[in-house]
Design a protein around this motif. Structure first.
Motif, PDB file in Angstrom:
ATOM      1  N   PHE A  92      -4.730  -9.688 -20.414  1.00 30.42           N
ATOM      2  CA  PHE A  92      -3.356  -9.512 -19.917  1.00 30.42           C
ATOM      3  C   PHE A  92      -2.991  -8.031 -19.865  1.00 30.42           C
ATOM      4  O   PHE A  92      -2.437  -7.538 -18.875  1.00 30.42           O
ATOM      5  N   LEU A  93      -3.309  -7.311 -20.918  1.00 33.35           N
ATOM      6  CA  LEU A  93      -3.010  -5.878 -20.959  1.00 33.35           C
ATOM      7  C   LEU A  93      -3.828  -5.113 -19.920  1.00 33.35           C
ATOM      8  O   LEU A  93      -3.318  -4.204 -19.261  1.00 33.35           O
ATOM      9  N   ARG A  94      -5.095  -5.501 -19.773  1.00 29.76           N
ATOM     10  CA  ARG A  94      -5.927  -4.831 -18.783  1.00 29.76           C
ATOM     11  C   ARG A  94      -5.409  -5.092 -17.374  1.00 29.76           C
ATOM     12  O   ARG A  94      -5.460  -4.215 -16.513  1.00 29.76           O
ATOM     13  N   TYR A  95      -4.913  -6.314 -17.155  1.00 29.84           N
ATOM     14  CA  TYR A  95      -4.318  -6.605 -15.850  1.00 29.84           C
ATOM     15  C   TYR A  95      -3.111  -5.697 -15.612  1.00 29.84           C
ATOM     16  O   TYR A  95      -2.953  -5.117 -14.535  1.00 29.84           O
ATOM     17  N   GLY A  96      -2.260  -5.577 -16.613  1.00 28.65           N
ATOM     18  CA  GLY A  96      -1.083  -4.717 -16.475  1.00 28.65           C
ATOM     19  C   GLY A  96      -1.450  -3.269 -16.193  1.00 28.65           C
ATOM     20  O   GLY A  96      -0.836  -2.609 -15.343  1.00 28.65           O
ATOM     21  N   ILE A  97      -2.463  -2.765 -16.881  1.00 33.47           N
ATOM     22  CA  ILE A  97      -2.910  -1.381 -16.663  1.00 33.47           C
ATOM     23  C   ILE A  97      -3.423  -1.215 -15.228  1.00 33.47           C
ATOM     24  O   ILE A  97      -3.079  -0.253 -14.538  1.00 33.47           O
ATOM     25  N   SER A  98      -4.233  -2.171 -14.781  1.00 35.50           N
ATOM     26  CA  SER A  98      -4.781  -2.100 -13.421  1.00 35.50           C
ATOM     27  C   SER A  98      -3.673  -2.211 -12.383  1.00 35.50           C
ATOM     28  O   SER A  98      -3.672  -1.495 -11.376  1.00 35.50           O
ATOM     29  N   TYR A  99      -2.713  -3.093 -12.634  1.00 37.25           N
ATOM     30  CA  TYR A  99      -1.617  -3.296 -11.688  1.00 37.25           C
ATOM     31  C   TYR A  99      -0.760  -2.035 -11.570  1.00 37.25           C
ATOM     32  O   TYR A  99      -0.379  -1.624 -10.459  1.00 37.25           O
ATOM     33  N   GLU A 108      -2.403   0.569  -9.447  1.00 33.52           N
ATOM     34  CA  GLU A 108      -2.195   0.351  -8.008  1.00 33.52           C
ATOM     35  C   GLU A 108      -0.785   0.792  -7.593  1.00 33.52           C
ATOM     36  O   GLU A 108      -0.590   1.337  -6.506  1.00 33.52           O
ATOM     37  N   CYS A 109       0.181   0.565  -8.475  1.00 37.60           N
ATOM     38  CA  CYS A 109       1.551   1.025  -8.191  1.00 37.60           C
ATOM     39  C   CYS A 109       1.596   2.545  -8.086  1.00 37.60           C
ATOM     40  O   CYS A 109       2.319   3.099  -7.249  1.00 37.60           O
ATOM     41  N   CYS A 110       0.822   3.211  -8.935  1.00 38.21           N
ATOM     42  CA  CYS A 110       0.762   4.676  -8.882  1.00 38.21           C
ATOM     43  C   CYS A 110       0.196   5.151  -7.544  1.00 38.21           C
ATOM     44  O   CYS A 110       0.656   6.154  -6.981  1.00 38.21           O
ATOM     45  N   LEU A 111      -0.783   4.429  -7.023  1.00 34.63           N
ATOM     46  CA  LEU A 111      -1.340   4.777  -5.708  1.00 34.63           C
ATOM     47  C   LEU A 111      -0.282   4.609  -4.619  1.00 34.63           C
ATOM     48  O   LEU A 111      -0.179   5.435  -3.705  1.00 34.63           O
ATOM     49  N   LEU A 112       0.515   3.540  -4.713  1.00 35.85           N
ATOM     50  CA  LEU A 112       1.598   3.347  -3.748  1.00 35.85           C
ATOM     51  C   LEU A 112       2.619   4.481  -3.832  1.00 35.85           C
ATOM     52  O   LEU A 112       3.069   5.006  -2.813  1.00 35.85           O
ATOM     53  N   LEU A 113       2.953   4.852  -5.058  1.00 30.19           N
ATOM     54  CA  LEU A 113       3.927   5.935  -5.248  1.00 30.19           C
ATOM     55  C   LEU A 113       3.397   7.269  -4.741  1.00 30.19           C
ATOM     56  O   LEU A 113       4.169   8.136  -4.327  1.00 30.19           O
ATOM     57  N   ALA A 114       2.066   7.420  -4.779  1.00 29.36           N
ATOM     58  CA  ALA A 114       1.461   8.676  -4.315  1.00 29.36           C
ATOM     59  C   ALA A 114       1.209   8.666  -2.811  1.00 29.36           C
ATOM     60  O   ALA A 114       0.646   9.634  -2.272  1.00 29.36           O
ATOM     61  N   GLY A 115       1.594   7.576  -2.132  1.00 30.34           N
ATOM     62  CA  GLY A 115       1.417   7.504  -0.688  1.00 30.34           C
ATOM     63  C   GLY A 115       0.002   7.155  -0.268  1.00 30.34           C
ATOM     64  O   GLY A 115      -0.393   7.435   0.864  1.00 30.34           O
ATOM     65  N   ALA A 116      -0.765   6.528  -1.155  1.00 26.83           N
ATOM     66  CA  ALA A 116      -2.164   6.193  -0.834  1.00 26.83           C
ATOM     67  C   ALA A 116      -2.320   4.676  -0.736  1.00 26.83           C
ATOM     68  O   ALA A 116      -3.198   4.092  -1.363  1.00 26.83           O
ATOM     69  N   GLU A 117      -1.494   4.040   0.071  1.00 33.17           N
ATOM     70  CA  GLU A 117      -1.513   2.582   0.168  1.00 33.17           C
ATOM     71  C   GLU A 117      -2.851   2.063   0.686  1.00 33.17           C
ATOM     72  O   GLU A 117      -3.263   0.957   0.356  1.00 33.17           O
ATOM     73  N   GLU A 118      -3.545   2.880   1.496  1.00 32.45           N
ATOM     74  CA  GLU A 118      -4.829   2.430   2.042  1.00 32.45           C
ATOM     75  C   GLU A 118      -5.894   2.224   0.959  1.00 32.45           C
ATOM     76  O   GLU A 118      -6.908   1.563   1.180  1.00 32.45           O
ATOM     77  N   LEU A 119      -5.665   2.800  -0.230  1.00 29.34           N
ATOM     78  CA  LEU A 119      -6.618   2.658  -1.337  1.00 29.34           C
ATOM     79  C   LEU A 119      -6.290   1.479  -2.250  1.00 29.34           C
ATOM     80  O   LEU A 119      -7.034   1.186  -3.177  1.00 29.34           O
ATOM     81  N   VAL A 120      -5.163   0.809  -1.977  1.00 28.42           N
ATOM     82  CA  VAL A 120      -4.714  -0.293  -2.833  1.00 28.42           C
ATOM     83  C   VAL A 120      -5.409  -1.583  -2.418  1.00 28.42           C
ATOM     84  O   VAL A 120      -5.454  -1.929  -1.235  1.00 28.42           O
ATOM     85  N   HIS A 121      -5.978  -2.297  -3.390  1.00 27.03           N
ATOM     86  CA  HIS A 121      -6.660  -3.564  -3.125  1.00 27.03           C
ATOM     87  C   HIS A 121      -6.020  -4.653  -3.982  1.00 27.03           C
ATOM     88  O   HIS A 121      -6.561  -5.068  -5.002  1.00 27.03           O
ATOM     89  N   LEU A 122      -4.854  -5.109  -3.536  1.00 27.43           N
ATOM     90  CA  LEU A 122      -4.146  -6.184  -4.233  1.00 27.43           C
ATOM     91  C   LEU A 122      -4.019  -7.384  -3.316  1.00 27.43           C
ATOM     92  O   LEU A 122      -3.871  -7.216  -2.093  1.00 27.43           O
ATOM     93  N   PRO A 123      -4.087  -8.602  -3.861  1.00 31.76           N
ATOM     94  CA  PRO A 123      -3.771  -9.776  -3.042  1.00 31.76           C
ATOM     95  C   PRO A 123      -2.368  -9.645  -2.450  1.00 31.76           C
ATOM     96  O   PRO A 123      -1.502  -8.953  -3.018  1.00 31.76           O
ATOM     97  N   ALA A 124      -2.121 -10.302  -1.329  1.00 32.04           N
ATOM     98  CA  ALA A 124      -0.877 -10.107  -0.566  1.00 32.04           C
ATOM     99  C   ALA A 124       0.379 -10.291  -1.409  1.00 32.04           C
ATOM    100  O   ALA A 124       1.289  -9.453  -1.377  1.00 32.04           O
ATOM    101  N   ALA A 125       0.448 -11.372  -2.190  1.00 28.32           N
ATOM    102  CA  ALA A 125       1.651 -11.640  -2.978  1.00 28.32           C
ATOM    103  C   ALA A 125       1.870 -10.561  -4.030  1.00 28.32           C
ATOM    104  O   ALA A 125       3.009 -10.129  -4.268  1.00 28.32           O
ATOM    105  N   GLU A 126       0.790 -10.105  -4.656  1.00 27.52           N
ATOM    106  CA  GLU A 126       0.907  -9.081  -5.688  1.00 27.52           C
ATOM    107  C   GLU A 126       1.257  -7.727  -5.075  1.00 27.52           C
ATOM    108  O   GLU A 126       1.982  -6.930  -5.678  1.00 27.52           O
ATOM    109  N   LEU A 127       0.753  -7.470  -3.865  1.00 26.87           N
ATOM    110  CA  LEU A 127       1.089  -6.221  -3.184  1.00 26.87           C
ATOM    111  C   LEU A 127       2.574  -6.170  -2.843  1.00 26.87           C
ATOM    112  O   LEU A 127       3.229  -5.136  -2.990  1.00 26.87           O
TER     113      LEU A 127
END
Length: 380
Positions: A289-296, A299-318
């Motif tokens: 659970f904690l590892r999932y939170g860290i990974s998630y 990915e949010c940090c990548l979105l905040l940095a404007g690197a959405e193309e590097l994000v690999h999340l399922p659609a609902a989670e994205l």
């Protein structure tokens, strides 16, 4: 083991096939790849192809006498060396060959943790001892018995200490038609004297799509496969273990619900709901659970940095991640990640889960509220 049984790694497979077709088989090769990438299965499939009596353009035949013996790991010209927990000073890998065959047959994407479970480890340290080095020299001083090549697959040479220098002359000047295939995960832990005498084959981690496709092929639903593939970070060994540990509900929704309660500062709900539930989940589920939170949050940090193309999340989670980044900033995400990483460290060391997760919750509340959320925030 055949190349077709191995997930992904198409470029590596073609490179290995080409070395055989073009008669460029190096006598000492180092398969270097992270855990779960398939480096050990690749080495075994390569050895089987080299020894196959009816080599096909893209794979071993799988039906000749040599291939049948390789599939059972009993070919007389195939030898294995690996770390073990010696009970006596004269123990060698042969002392544990039955456990090795059982473990490798059950899980070709073997990890040290899985291998440990097949042995009586107690508090001993795994290593490849001097007796094993002498046994390797003895075995490889003989000519091939059936095949054109005598092959040694040495798994995790990182566990060779200075005793590994005993093998240097044999690696540099082996008997004719002798192959050394070393399978490693950490280049920095291998003796430099051994590294300098091998041809390096770098094996990358599997992609998210490759892991997901393999999990679906093994009967998992697409949502479960997507979340597990994301959480495993390209490690198929870990992905398969996660499937056995999950309770079938996944980690995304519980994690988001927890964040919502932290955002609105519902400490009573956190104490009576989330903390009670997570404390009953078991240590492995708590760690995942904690590892999932860290990974998630990564990915949010990548979105905040404007690197959405590097994000690999399922659609609902994205979609949820995009809502989350509308009110959380980069320093907040990094601070929460640091708290979760510290909590993971303490869970591994058997911290009291109730106290730990309550403390983590209060730290997240503090981060979210004392970092000043934007006015008019729409909560996720």
């Amino acid at each position: 083991m055949q190349f077709r049984d191995i997930v992904g790694q198409q470029a590596i497979k073609q490179r290995l096939l080409a070395t055989v077709r073009e008669n460029r088989v190096s006598h000492a090769q180092l398969f270097l790849g992270p855990e779960g990438s398939g480096s050990l299965p690749l080495a075994i499939a390569y050895a089987q192809y080299v020894s196959c009596e009816d080599q096909q353009p893209e794979d071993s035949c799988g039906v000749c006498a040599s291939c049948r013996k390789y599939q059972k790991l009993v070919h007389p010209d195939l030898h294995f060396s690996y770390p073990f927990f010696a009970r006596h000073k004269d123990d060698t890998a042969l002392s544990f060959i039955e456990q090795w065959r059982e473990a490798l047959t059950a899980q070709p994407y073997l990890s040290m943790d899985i291998w440990r479970s097949y042995l009586e480890a107690d508090n001993k340290q795994a290593n490849i001892n001097i007796a094993e080095c002498h046994q390797i020299i003895k075995k490889l001083s003989l000519k091939p018995f059936e095949s054109a090549y005598k092959i040694l697959i040495l798994w995790l040479p990182e566990y060779l200490d200075k005793e590994g220098n005993t093998l240097l002359k044999l690696i540099e000047e082996p008997q004719p038609n002798t192959l050394f295939l070393l399978v490693a995960q950490n280049q920095e832990q291998i003796l430099n004297t051994i590294l300098s005498r091998t041809q390096l084959i770098k094996i990358p981690a599997l992609t998210y799509e490759e892991v997901k496709a393999e999990l679906i092929k093994r009967g998992q639903t697409e949502p479960a496969a997507a979340e597990t593939a994301y959480l495993s970070s390209g490690n198929l060994t870990e992905a398969l273990q996660l499937l056995h540990q999950q309770d079938g509900k996944g980690y995304h929704q519980p994690f988001i619900n927890w964040l919502r309660n932290c955002v609105v500062n519902k400490v009573p709900d956190i104490m009576s709901g989330f903390v009670e539930q997570i404390a009953k989940a078991g240590r492995e589920n708590q760690k995942n659970f904690l590892r999932y939170g860290i990974s998630y949050l990564r990915e949010c940090c990548l979105l905040l940095a404007g690197a959405e193309e590097l994000v690999h999340l399922p659609a609902a989670e994205l979609e949820t991640a995009k809502k989350l980044t509308a009110f959380i900033n980069l320093p907040m995400a990094e601070a929460i990640s640091a708290v979760l990483e510290k909590a993971h460290y303490h869970i591994e060391r058997n911290a009291n889960p109730k106290i730990l997760f309550l403390d983590v919750s209060l730290q997240i509340v503090k981060i979210l509220h004392f970092k000043m959320l934007p006015a008019g925030t729409q909560y996720i």
